[in-house]
Motif scaffolding. Sequence first.
Motif, mmCIF file in Angstrom:
data_model
loop_
_atom_site.group_PDB
_atom_site.id
_atom_site.type_symbol
_atom_site.label_atom_id
_atom_site.label_comp_id
_atom_site.label_asym_id
_atom_site.label_seq_id
_atom_site.Cartn_x
_atom_site.Cartn_y
_atom_site.Cartn_z
ATOM 1 N N ALA A 1 39.801 53.641 63.471
ATOM 2 C CA ALA A 1 40.100 53.663 61.830
ATOM 3 C C ALA A 1 41.211 54.404 61.787
ATOM 4 O O ALA A 1 42.121 54.482 61.101
ATOM 5 C CB ALA A 1 38.942 54.103 61.372
ATOM 6 N N CYS A 2 41.514 55.739 62.344
ATOM 7 C CA CYS A 2 42.061 56.433 62.110
ATOM 8 C C CYS A 2 43.600 56.597 63.028
ATOM 9 O O CYS A 2 45.208 57.575 63.383
ATOM 10 C CB CYS A 2 42.245 58.008 62.725
ATOM 11 S SG CYS A 2 41.217 58.310 64.097
ATOM 12 N N ARG A 3 43.895 55.599 64.597
ATOM 13 C CA ARG A 3 44.701 55.302 65.384
ATOM 14 C C ARG A 3 46.098 55.340 64.668
ATOM 15 O O ARG A 3 46.544 56.079 65.430
ATOM 16 C CB ARG A 3 44.281 54.361 66.099
ATOM 17 C CG ARG A 3 45.194 53.808 67.104
ATOM 18 C CD ARG A 3 45.096 53.183 67.965
ATOM 19 N NE ARG A 3 45.845 52.618 69.276
ATOM 20 C CZ ARG A 3 46.044 53.573 69.755
ATOM 21 N NH1 ARG A 3 45.875 54.216 70.519
ATOM 22 N NH2 ARG A 3 47.500 52.718 70.780
ATOM 23 N N ALA A 4 46.202 54.534 64.139
ATOM 24 C CA ALA A 4 47.646 54.263 63.599
ATOM 25 C C ALA A 4 48.719 55.613 62.238
ATOM 26 O O ALA A 4 49.401 56.356 62.857
ATOM 27 C CB ALA A 4 47.455 53.192 61.520
ATOM 28 N N GLU A 5 47.519 56.486 62.188
ATOM 29 C CA GLU A 5 47.514 57.618 62.043
ATOM 30 C C GLU A 5 48.411 58.613 62.801
ATOM 31 O O GLU A 5 49.233 60.103 62.629
ATOM 32 C CB GLU A 5 46.508 58.646 60.356
ATOM 33 C CG GLU A 5 46.883 58.513 59.515
ATOM 34 C CD GLU A 5 45.934 59.124 58.853
ATOM 35 O OE1 GLU A 5 46.009 59.428 57.886
ATOM 36 O OE2 GLU A 5 44.662 58.693 59.109
ATOM 37 N N LEU A 6 47.797 58.588 64.063
ATOM 38 C CA LEU A 6 47.578 59.401 65.013
ATOM 39 C C LEU A 6 48.749 58.639 66.316
ATOM 40 O O LEU A 6 49.569 59.646 66.977
ATOM 41 C CB LEU A 6 46.648 59.820 66.131
ATOM 42 C CG LEU A 6 45.451 59.958 64.975
ATOM 43 C CD1 LEU A 6 44.339 60.538 65.963
ATOM 44 C CD2 LEU A 6 45.953 61.743 64.269
ATOM 45 N N VAL A 7 49.864 57.396 65.810
ATOM 46 C CA VAL A 7 50.783 56.968 66.857
ATOM 47 C C VAL A 7 51.950 58.029 66.406
ATOM 48 O O VAL A 7 52.238 57.949 65.163
ATOM 49 C CB VAL A 7 50.362 56.100 66.131
ATOM 50 C CG1 VAL A 7 52.253 55.285 67.126
ATOM 51 C CG2 VAL A 7 49.473 55.105 66.570
ATOM 52 N N GLY B 1 43.665 59.711 55.277
ATOM 53 C CA GLY B 1 44.752 58.177 54.718
ATOM 54 C C GLY B 1 43.856 57.306 55.867
ATOM 55 O O GLY B 1 44.354 55.753 55.949
ATOM 56 N N SER B 2 42.178 57.483 56.269
ATOM 57 C CA SER B 2 42.628 56.234 57.358
ATOM 58 C C SER B 2 40.621 56.364 56.672
ATOM 59 O O SER B 2 40.640 55.159 57.794
ATOM 60 C CB SER B 2 42.622 56.560 58.330
ATOM 61 O OG SER B 2 41.770 57.610 59.290
ATOM 62 N N ILE B 3 39.559 56.810 56.671
ATOM 63 C CA ILE B 3 38.417 56.506 56.725
ATOM 64 C C ILE B 3 38.111 57.120 54.835
ATOM 65 O O ILE B 3 38.125 57.717 54.448
ATOM 66 C CB ILE B 3 37.609 58.022 57.461
ATOM 67 C CG1 ILE B 3 37.914 57.857 58.586
ATOM 68 C CG2 ILE B 3 36.338 57.609 56.942
ATOM 69 C CD1 ILE B 3 38.012 56.805 59.874
#
Length: 152
Positions: free
Chosen positions: A34-40, A135-137
């Motif tokens: 769920a939070c992958r996009a924020e960590l790219v 922003g993701s959860i």
Amino acid sequence: MEIRPARPEEAALLTGIALRAKAYWGYDEAFMAACRAELVVDAGVIERSATTVAEDGGRVLGFVSLSGAPPTGSLDLLFVEPESIGRGIGRALFEQARSLAAALGLRRLTIDSDPNAEPFYLAMGATRIGSVPSGSIPGRELPQLVLHLATP
């Protein structure tokens, strides 16, 4: 250990560090997905922001990224390889970010922190000012902190 500007071609490497460092806190696969996009971290992030890496023996062990314009900026990302946590790398990156932010004319940095990282930021001199939605959860709140920078 050397601290230097990140290079755009290191984007995938920095993304890997961010994902491993986030997973260090024991988050499950669903949370990480769920939070992958924020960590790219992509090359554009590196080019648009002040991104710095800590390197030892040719290996990148962590990075920090700042954005914003005077007088206020934000510390967007600060991650250290899990096996290197506790070696002072996060502290060195934070101090580099603090110095760079002041040199860029920033007077204040906001930090939307993972709850597990909040004690680190508080120890580095930040103050909690509230919370912000993740922003993701959905339904998750993150500590929001501020770091006031010395005026030259």
